[in-house]
Design a protein around this motif. Structure first.
Motif, PDB file in Angstrom:
ATOM      1  N   ARG A 118      -1.828 -28.438  13.134  1.00  0.00           N
ATOM      2  CA  ARG A 118      -1.214 -28.909  14.372  1.00  0.00           C
ATOM      3  C   ARG A 118      -2.108 -29.982  15.002  1.00  0.00           C
ATOM      4  O   ARG A 118      -3.292 -29.756  15.243  1.00  0.00           O
ATOM      5  N   THR A 119      -1.540 -31.155  15.264  1.00  0.00           N
ATOM      6  CA  THR A 119      -2.296 -32.275  15.822  1.00  0.00           C
ATOM      7  C   THR A 119      -1.513 -32.906  16.964  1.00  0.00           C
ATOM      8  O   THR A 119      -0.358 -32.540  17.229  1.00  0.00           O
ATOM      9  N   ALA A 120      -2.110 -33.910  17.605  1.00  0.00           N
ATOM     10  CA  ALA A 120      -1.435 -34.620  18.698  1.00  0.00           C
ATOM     11  C   ALA A 120      -0.250 -35.439  18.202  1.00  0.00           C
ATOM     12  O   ALA A 120       0.604 -35.837  19.007  1.00  0.00           O
ATOM     13  N   ILE A 121      -0.161 -35.708  16.891  1.00  0.00           N
ATOM     14  CA  ILE A 121       0.978 -36.454  16.350  1.00  0.00           C
ATOM     15  C   ILE A 121       1.956 -35.526  15.636  1.00  0.00           C
ATOM     16  O   ILE A 121       2.824 -35.993  14.899  1.00  0.00           O
ATOM     17  N   GLY A 122       1.798 -34.221  15.843  1.00  0.00           N
ATOM     18  CA  GLY A 122       2.706 -33.253  15.251  1.00  0.00           C
ATOM     19  C   GLY A 122       2.020 -32.386  14.211  1.00  0.00           C
ATOM     20  O   GLY A 122       0.814 -32.480  13.994  1.00  0.00           O
ATOM     21  N   VAL A 123       2.780 -31.528  13.570  1.00  0.00           N
ATOM     22  CA  VAL A 123       2.258 -30.658  12.522  1.00  0.00           C
ATOM     23  C   VAL A 123       2.200 -31.472  11.227  1.00  0.00           C
ATOM     24  O   VAL A 123       3.227 -31.991  10.767  1.00  0.00           O
ATOM     25  N   GLU A 124       1.013 -31.593  10.650  1.00  0.00           N
ATOM     26  CA  GLU A 124       0.803 -32.442   9.485  1.00  0.00           C
ATOM     27  C   GLU A 124       0.378 -31.610   8.279  1.00  0.00           C
ATOM     28  O   GLU A 124      -0.406 -30.658   8.405  1.00  0.00           O
ATOM     29  N   ARG A 125       0.874 -31.998   7.109  1.00  0.00           N
ATOM     30  CA  ARG A 125       0.402 -31.404   5.859  1.00  0.00           C
ATOM     31  C   ARG A 125      -0.959 -31.992   5.520  1.00  0.00           C
ATOM     32  O   ARG A 125      -1.169 -33.206   5.649  1.00  0.00           O
ATOM     33  N   ALA A 126      -1.877 -31.151   5.105  1.00  0.00           N
ATOM     34  CA  ALA A 126      -3.244 -31.612   4.879  1.00  0.00           C
ATOM     35  C   ALA A 126      -3.908 -30.817   3.766  1.00  0.00           C
ATOM     36  O   ALA A 126      -3.476 -29.713   3.420  1.00  0.00           O
ATOM     37  N   LEU A 127      -4.945 -31.400   3.215  1.00  0.00           N
ATOM     38  CA  LEU A 127      -5.866 -30.677   2.337  1.00  0.00           C
ATOM     39  C   LEU A 127      -7.154 -30.437   3.104  1.00  0.00           C
ATOM     40  O   LEU A 127      -7.688 -31.352   3.734  1.00  0.00           O
ATOM     41  N   ARG A 128      -7.659 -29.199   3.053  1.00  0.00           N
ATOM     42  CA  ARG A 128      -8.936 -28.885   3.687  1.00  0.00           C
ATOM     43  C   ARG A 128     -10.034 -28.907   2.629  1.00  0.00           C
ATOM     44  O   ARG A 128      -9.933 -28.249   1.587  1.00  0.00           O
ATOM     45  N   LEU A 129     -11.088 -29.682   2.893  1.00  0.00           N
ATOM     46  CA  LEU A 129     -12.247 -29.741   2.013  1.00  0.00           C
ATOM     47  C   LEU A 129     -13.435 -29.126   2.735  1.00  0.00           C
ATOM     48  O   LEU A 129     -13.613 -29.337   3.947  1.00  0.00           O
ATOM     49  N   GLU A 130     -14.250 -28.371   2.007  1.00  0.00           N
ATOM     50  CA  GLU A 130     -15.407 -27.704   2.597  1.00  0.00           C
ATOM     51  C   GLU A 130     -16.659 -28.081   1.812  1.00  0.00           C
ATOM     52  O   GLU A 130     -16.654 -28.060   0.574  1.00  0.00           O
ATOM     53  N   ARG A 131     -17.709 -28.418   2.537  1.00  0.00           N
ATOM     54  CA  ARG A 131     -18.957 -28.784   1.871  1.00  0.00           C
ATOM     55  C   ARG A 131     -19.663 -27.547   1.334  1.00  0.00           C
ATOM     56  O   ARG A 131     -19.730 -26.508   2.008  1.00  0.00           O
ATOM     57  N   ARG A 132     -20.174 -27.657   0.118  1.00  0.00           N
ATOM     58  CA  ARG A 132     -20.939 -26.578  -0.508  1.00  0.00           C
ATOM     59  C   ARG A 132     -22.413 -26.949  -0.496  1.00  0.00           C
ATOM     60  O   ARG A 132     -22.821 -27.942  -1.083  1.00  0.00           O
ATOM     61  N   ARG A 133     -23.203 -26.139   0.196  1.00  0.00           N
ATOM     62  CA  ARG A 133     -24.643 -26.369   0.277  1.00  0.00           C
ATOM     63  C   ARG A 133     -25.385 -25.311  -0.532  1.00  0.00           C
ATOM     64  O   ARG A 133     -24.850 -24.243  -0.812  1.00  0.00           O
ATOM     65  N   ASP A 134     -26.631 -25.623  -0.883  1.00  0.00           N
ATOM     66  CA  ASP A 134     -27.418 -24.702  -1.695  1.00  0.00           C
ATOM     67  C   ASP A 134     -27.783 -23.434  -0.931  1.00  0.00           C
ATOM     68  O   ASP A 134     -27.980 -22.375  -1.525  1.00  0.00           O
ATOM     69  N   THR A 135     -27.878 -23.563   0.402  1.00  0.00           N
ATOM     70  CA  THR A 135     -28.234 -22.408   1.232  1.00  0.00           C
ATOM     71  C   THR A 135     -26.992 -21.853   1.908  1.00  0.00           C
ATOM     72  O   THR A 135     -26.472 -22.454   2.854  1.00  0.00           O
ATOM     73  N   PRO A 136     -26.465 -20.714   1.461  1.00  0.00           N
ATOM     74  CA  PRO A 136     -25.270 -20.146   2.092  1.00  0.00           C
ATOM     75  C   PRO A 136     -25.594 -19.613   3.483  1.00  0.00           C
ATOM     76  O   PRO A 136     -26.719 -19.223   3.778  1.00  0.00           O
ATOM     77  N   GLY A 137     -24.585 -19.636   4.346  1.00  0.00           N
ATOM     78  CA  GLY A 137     -24.767 -19.094   5.679  1.00  0.00           C
ATOM     79  C   GLY A 137     -25.386 -20.058   6.661  1.00  0.00           C
ATOM     80  O   GLY A 137     -25.635 -19.694   7.811  1.00  0.00           O
ATOM     81  N   GLY A 138     -25.643 -21.290   6.234  1.00  0.00           N
ATOM     82  CA  GLY A 138     -26.226 -22.289   7.123  1.00  0.00           C
ATOM     83  C   GLY A 138     -25.153 -23.158   7.754  1.00  0.00           C
ATOM     84  O   GLY A 138     -24.061 -22.696   8.090  1.00  0.00           O
ATOM     85  N   ARG A 139     -25.461 -24.437   7.906  1.00  0.00           N
ATOM     86  CA  ARG A 139     -24.523 -25.375   8.501  1.00  0.00           C
ATOM     87  C   ARG A 139     -23.248 -25.469   7.662  1.00  0.00           C
ATOM     88  O   ARG A 139     -23.292 -25.492   6.444  1.00  0.00           O
TER      89      ARG A 139
END
Length: 211
Positions: free
Chosen positions: A162-183
């Motif tokens: 949900r955005t200011a221009i309506g409900v948009e289809r999207a892909l979510r990408l997540e960064r993988r870091r060597d230290t889990p549980g951090g940033r």
């Protein structure tokens, strides 16, 4: 099939800290007359302490198209808050791939490699990758202050946002870091708008959220 260059765009954003609006931002990707691209991100505090401190941040990347991907040639960052100013300038030679990085008056030189990106240009490289149909774990070589770091992003899920221009289809990408549980870093790319970023979220180790 060969990858295609990203589509230019300009988008405006709210900037939130822990759910409260603290400012505005803009991301712009434009084609240059001489070829290549310029990507710029600007944000400014407009509410609360961010407004009182006059917080402003600007990043500008110059990029070339190699035929199958993007490569950075120049990156500049300037951030101002109250009486403090931070600046960074990084150049990448497209022929020798030598990198020169200057931050707080200190300069580092090191060997880069083909396809090297600056940290802002990773977003544009993600746009190219997902438009090319790449999924799973994406890897990007990034020029940091004193050397090359590999950033890894996983294409985590197809969602509706949900955005200011309506409900948009999207892909979510997540960064993988060597230290889990951090940033944590997450980015949502718009399927119907050339894969431009709809939302970028960073969660710090102490739980602070910048969105």
């Amino acid at each position: 099939s060969a990858a295609a260059p990203p589509k230019p765009f300009e988008a405006d954003y709210e900037v939130r800290r822990n759910g409260e609006v603290i400012g505005v931002g803009q991301i712009r990707l434009r084609s240059l007359p001489e070829g290549g691209f310029e990507m710029s991100t600007r944000s400014e505090g407009t509410a609360g302490l961010a407004a009182m401190a006059g917080v402003k941040r600007e990043e500008t990347s110059r990029l070339r198209w190699t035929g199958d991907g993007l490569e950075s040639t120049d990156y500049r960052m300037r951030q101002k808050a109250a009486w403090k100013t931070r600046e960074q300038h990084t150049t990448m030679d497209p022929r020798s791939h030598a990198v020169t990085s200057t931050y707080k008056g200190e300069t580092a030189r090191y060997a880069g490699r083909p396809g090297l990106l600056d940290k802002q240009a990773v977003t544009a490289a993600m746009m190219v990758a997902v438009a090319d149909g790449q999924r799973g774990l994406l890897r990007f070589p990034v020029a940091e202050r004193k050397g090359v770091e590999e950033q890894r992003y996983e294409v985590a899920a197809a969602v509706r946002l949900r955005t200011a221009i309506g409900v948009e289809r999207a892909l979510r990408l997540e960064r993988r870091r060597d230290t889990p549980g951090g940033r944590q870093t997450k980015i949502w790319l718009a399927r119907n708008h050339g894969w431009l970023p709809l939302r970028i979220l960073q969660v710090e180790e102490n739980g602070e959220r910048i969105d």
